[in-house]
Design an enzyme around this catalytic site. Structure first.
Site, PDB file in Angstrom:
ATOM      1  CG  HIS A 124      -0.232   0.459   2.373  1.00  0.00           C
ATOM      2  ND1 HIS A 124       0.250  -0.714   3.243  1.00  0.00           N
ATOM      3  CD2 HIS A 124      -0.199   1.655   3.291  1.00  0.00           C
ATOM      4  CE1 HIS A 124       1.017  -0.042   4.390  1.00  0.00           C
ATOM      5  NE2 HIS A 124       0.768   1.211   4.220  1.00  0.00           N
TER       6      HIS A 124
HETATM    7  C1  UD1 Z   1      -2.146   5.854   5.276  1.00  0.00           C
HETATM    8  C2  UD1 Z   1      -0.743   6.392   5.766  1.00  0.00           C
HETATM    9  C3  UD1 Z   1       0.191   5.405   5.753  1.00  0.00           C
HETATM   10  C4  UD1 Z   1      -0.242   3.979   6.718  1.00  0.00           C
HETATM   11  C5  UD1 Z   1      -1.631   3.668   5.800  1.00  0.00           C
HETATM   12  C6  UD1 Z   1      -1.980   2.442   6.824  1.00  0.00           C
HETATM   13  C7  UD1 Z   1      -0.459   8.814   5.404  1.00  0.00           C
HETATM   14  C8  UD1 Z   1       0.099   9.788   4.825  1.00  0.00           C
HETATM   15  N1  UD1 Z   1      -0.306   7.506   5.208  1.00  0.00           N
HETATM   16  O1  UD1 Z   1      -1.965   5.573   4.204  1.00  0.00           O
HETATM   17  O2  UD1 Z   1       1.602   5.932   6.267  1.00  0.00           O
HETATM   18  O3  UD1 Z   1       0.863   3.220   6.304  1.00  0.00           O
HETATM   19  O4  UD1 Z   1      -2.473   4.854   6.195  1.00  0.00           O
HETATM   20  O5  UD1 Z   1      -2.922   1.658   6.074  1.00  0.00           O
HETATM   21  O6  UD1 Z   1      -1.133   9.182   6.486  1.00  0.00           O
HETATM   22  N2  UD1 Z   1      -9.444   4.510   1.506  1.00  0.00           N
HETATM   23  C9  UD1 Z   1     -10.629   4.082   1.102  1.00  0.00           C
HETATM   24  N3  UD1 Z   1     -11.140   3.762   2.586  1.00  0.00           N
HETATM   25  C10 UD1 Z   1     -10.534   3.996   3.603  1.00  0.00           C
HETATM   26  C11 UD1 Z   1      -9.495   4.536   3.875  1.00  0.00           C
HETATM   27  C12 UD1 Z   1      -8.669   4.883   2.569  1.00  0.00           C
HETATM   28  O7  UD1 Z   1     -11.251   3.854   0.265  1.00  0.00           O
HETATM   29  O8  UD1 Z   1     -11.119   3.624   4.867  1.00  0.00           O
HETATM   30  C13 UD1 Z   1      -8.682   4.906   0.137  1.00  0.00           C
HETATM   31  C14 UD1 Z   1      -9.112   6.231  -0.402  1.00  0.00           C
HETATM   32  O9  UD1 Z   1      -9.323   6.341  -1.717  1.00  0.00           O
HETATM   33  C15 UD1 Z   1      -7.880   7.301  -0.107  1.00  0.00           C
HETATM   34  C16 UD1 Z   1      -6.739   5.795  -0.230  1.00  0.00           C
HETATM   35  O10 UD1 Z   1      -7.495   4.944   0.355  1.00  0.00           O
HETATM   36  O11 UD1 Z   1      -7.734   8.151  -0.941  1.00  0.00           O
HETATM   37  C17 UD1 Z   1      -5.614   6.555   0.724  1.00  0.00           C
HETATM   38  O12 UD1 Z   1      -5.981   6.409   2.206  1.00  0.00           O
HETATM   39  P1  UD1 Z   1      -5.113   7.605   2.858  1.00  0.00           P
HETATM   40  O13 UD1 Z   1      -5.690   7.564   4.259  1.00  0.00           O
HETATM   41  O14 UD1 Z   1      -5.027   8.800   2.504  1.00  0.00           O
HETATM   42  O15 UD1 Z   1      -3.618   6.854   2.972  1.00  0.00           O
HETATM   43  P2  UD1 Z   1      -3.247   5.603   2.919  1.00  0.00           P
HETATM   44  O16 UD1 Z   1      -2.398   5.236   1.857  1.00  0.00           O
HETATM   45  O17 UD1 Z   1      -4.343   4.550   3.654  1.00  0.00           O
HETATM   46  N1  UDP Z   2      -3.626  -5.368   8.813  1.00  0.00           N
HETATM   47  C1  UDP Z   2      -4.687  -5.844   9.022  1.00  0.00           C
HETATM   48  N2  UDP Z   2      -5.515  -6.342   7.893  1.00  0.00           N
HETATM   49  C2  UDP Z   2      -4.958  -6.041   6.678  1.00  0.00           C
HETATM   50  C3  UDP Z   2      -3.579  -5.461   6.530  1.00  0.00           C
HETATM   51  C4  UDP Z   2      -2.968  -5.030   7.733  1.00  0.00           C
HETATM   52  O1  UDP Z   2      -5.394  -6.257  10.359  1.00  0.00           O
HETATM   53  O2  UDP Z   2      -5.482  -6.744   5.627  1.00  0.00           O
HETATM   54  C5  UDP Z   2      -2.886  -4.905  10.117  1.00  0.00           C
HETATM   55  C6  UDP Z   2      -1.451  -5.369  10.497  1.00  0.00           C
HETATM   56  O3  UDP Z   2      -1.747  -6.619  11.141  1.00  0.00           O
HETATM   57  C7  UDP Z   2      -0.917  -4.202  11.164  1.00  0.00           C
HETATM   58  C8  UDP Z   2      -1.566  -3.203  10.753  1.00  0.00           C
HETATM   59  O4  UDP Z   2      -2.748  -3.496  10.163  1.00  0.00           O
HETATM   60  O5  UDP Z   2      -1.479  -4.267  12.710  1.00  0.00           O
HETATM   61  C9  UDP Z   2      -0.675  -2.369   9.704  1.00  0.00           C
HETATM   62  O6  UDP Z   2      -1.215  -1.455   9.088  1.00  0.00           O
HETATM   63  P1  UDP Z   2      -0.919  -1.045   7.548  1.00  0.00           P
HETATM   64  O7  UDP Z   2      -0.071  -2.100   6.918  1.00  0.00           O
HETATM   65  O8  UDP Z   2      -1.799  -0.786   6.671  1.00  0.00           O
HETATM   66  O9  UDP Z   2       0.163   0.205   7.836  1.00  0.00           O
HETATM   67  P2  UDP Z   2       1.687   0.365   8.303  1.00  0.00           P
HETATM   68  O10 UDP Z   2       1.986  -0.334   9.236  1.00  0.00           O
HETATM   69  O11 UDP Z   2       2.401   0.255   7.127  1.00  0.00           O
HETATM   70  O12 UDP Z   2       1.900   1.907   8.447  1.00  0.00           O
END
Ligand code: UD1
Ligand code: UDP
Length: 353
Positions: A203
């Site tokens: 991601h």
């Molecule tokens: C964010 C964090 C990242 C973290 C990740 C965990 C920042 C800059 N990034 O990235 O560090 O590793 O969360 O998962 O804060 N979306 C949905 N449903 C949701 C949430 C998001 O559809 O519930 C989609 C939307 O299209 C959105 C995209 O995912 O634009 C990205 O979501 P966003 O929270 O901006 O960043 P992440 O890539 O999730």
């Molecule tokens: N996680 C989860 N389901 C998923 C992917 C991740 O429960 O399908 C959990 C994972 O076990 C960990 C946390 O989400 O506890 C990590 O989040 P993510 O990988 O989204 O973000 P990052 O750690 O890179 O910020």
């Protein structure tokens, strides 16, 4: 004490869970959800499985560009801080919610504690790296999971605010693993055998926003001989659609899974392939070798211990690692003793500016 706790994205719910319990044994916690993640499987399921209390405030910010999202969170957070007037604000990790919470509180002269402080990838193209650096520099107390994090803070002149306390996500695993084993039927549901499949998550913006990098990862996953379970982050789902990329071979794309299913999938995979920070660390804690689909990591001790390898996104390199990567026998404890949250609460109680 009156403690304002900020969460917003998936890893922050895991990071908040045990600390919330520890805080509430003797203090008041006001939980603020920024709304950064909002789908059931990206948010609500974690509250249910980790026993996190319902947020007192949900700012409902949702998705958007970095500046808009962070600014909107700050504006909405200010109102909450004015209402609650907390003794502390706690933020965790490296998301936009982390930075917004820290900035909003610091500007209103509320002390800020950063949990999972001091991590550095030394890649400033990552939005998370900017969030970490900025948050550490405006926080009053920095709770570090590892000595490597302490060393990073020393280099930046921040050691006098830092404490080595261990890792809150490791603590969450210790608490949740038995429950996950009891409640998750994910292996049976997907007809998987322990050590008979690979688990992949992708991601990071640098991988999803670059069609060539994403295509390289998908090509490698499709070449695997074993089933590859691939819970698809919504960001990645959108990127696949946008770039017209599909999953091939034995790759099983599924919606994001809940925390319990994820722990079981991580524990029983033969290998984890990921660009997630939390997943690299959890794979180590659960004894599963990890192939990291990035060029650098903040969790350097997993690489030094020989259980994680930084491979990047070249399909040949990934396929080579899938065939050949072998960790050593030894897997030392790297993330503390499981009493991290209690240590954090004691430090907040004993703080004298
Ligand atoms: C964010 C964090 C990242 C973290 C990740 C965990 C920042 C800059 N990034 O990235 O560090 O590793 O969360 O998962 O804060 N979306 C949905 N449903 C949701 C949430 C998001 O559809 O519930 C989609 C939307 O299209 C959105 C995209 O995912 O634009 C990205 O979501 P966003 O929270 O901006 O960043 P992440 O890539 O999730
Ligand atoms: N996680 C989860 N389901 C998923 C992917 C991740 O429960 O399908 C959990 C994972 O076990 C960990 C946390 O989400 O506890 C990590 O989040 P993510 O990988 O989204 O973000 P990052 O750690 O890179 O910020």
């Amino acid at each position: 004490m009156n403690i304002l706790s900020v969460v917003g994205a998936r890893p922050e719910f895991v990071q908040a869970a045990r600390l919330s319990k520890a805080i509430r044994t003797r203090h008041r916690e006001v939980l603020v959800h920024t709304g950064q993640h909002y789908d059931y499987e990206m948010s609500e399921v974690f509250f249910q499985q980790l026993g996190l209390p319902r947020p007192d405030y949900n700012l409902g910010v949702g998705s958007g560009a970095h500046g808009w999202q962070t600014g909107e969170m700050m504006a909405r957070m200010e109102k909450v801080i004015d209402e609650v007037r907390p003794d502390w604000t706690i933020v965790r990790g490296d998301t936009n919610s982390t930075l917004a919470g820290a900035l909003a509180a610091a500007k209103l002269h509320i002390p800020v504690a950063h949990v999972e402080a001091g991590l550095r990838s030394f890649n400033r193209a990552m939005p998370e790296e900017i969030n970490r650096i900025a948050t550490d520099h405006i926080s009053d107390l920095l709770f570090c999971p590892t000595q490597a994090a302490m060393d990073n803070l020393q280099r930046e002149g921040l050691l006098d605010k830092a404490l080595l306390v261990g890792d809150v996500m490791y603590e969450a695993i210790l608490y949740s693993l038995a429950l996950a084993q009891e409640q998750s039927d994910i292996l049976a549901r997907l007809s998987l055998k322990p050590r008979g499949y690979l688990l992949a998550t992708v991601h990071r913006a640098e991988n999803t926003d670059e069609p060539l990098r994403l295509a390289g990862i998908l090509q490698a996953l499709a070449a695997a001989d074993e089933p590859v379970v691939f819970p698809v982050h919504p960001r990645t789902g959108a990127a696949l659609k946008q770039h017209g990329l599909g999953l091939g071979g034995r790759v099983l794309g599924i919606p994001p899974v809940g925390y319990f299913d994820m722990l079981i999938l991580e524990q029983n995979a033969r290998l984890v392939l990921t660009d997630s920070g939390g997943v690299q660390k959890e794979a180590y804690c659960l004894g599963t070798p990890c192939i990291t689909l990035r060029e650098e990591t903040e969790w350097v001790e997993t690489v030094e211990a020989g259980w994680n390898t930084l491979v990047g996104v070249d399909p040949q390199a990934i396929c080579g690692a899938v065939k050949e990567f072998q960790p050593p026998q030894a897997r030392p404890l790297l993330y503390g003793d499981g009493h991290t949250s209690e240590r954090i609460v004691q430090a907040l109680e004993g703080y004298a500016p």
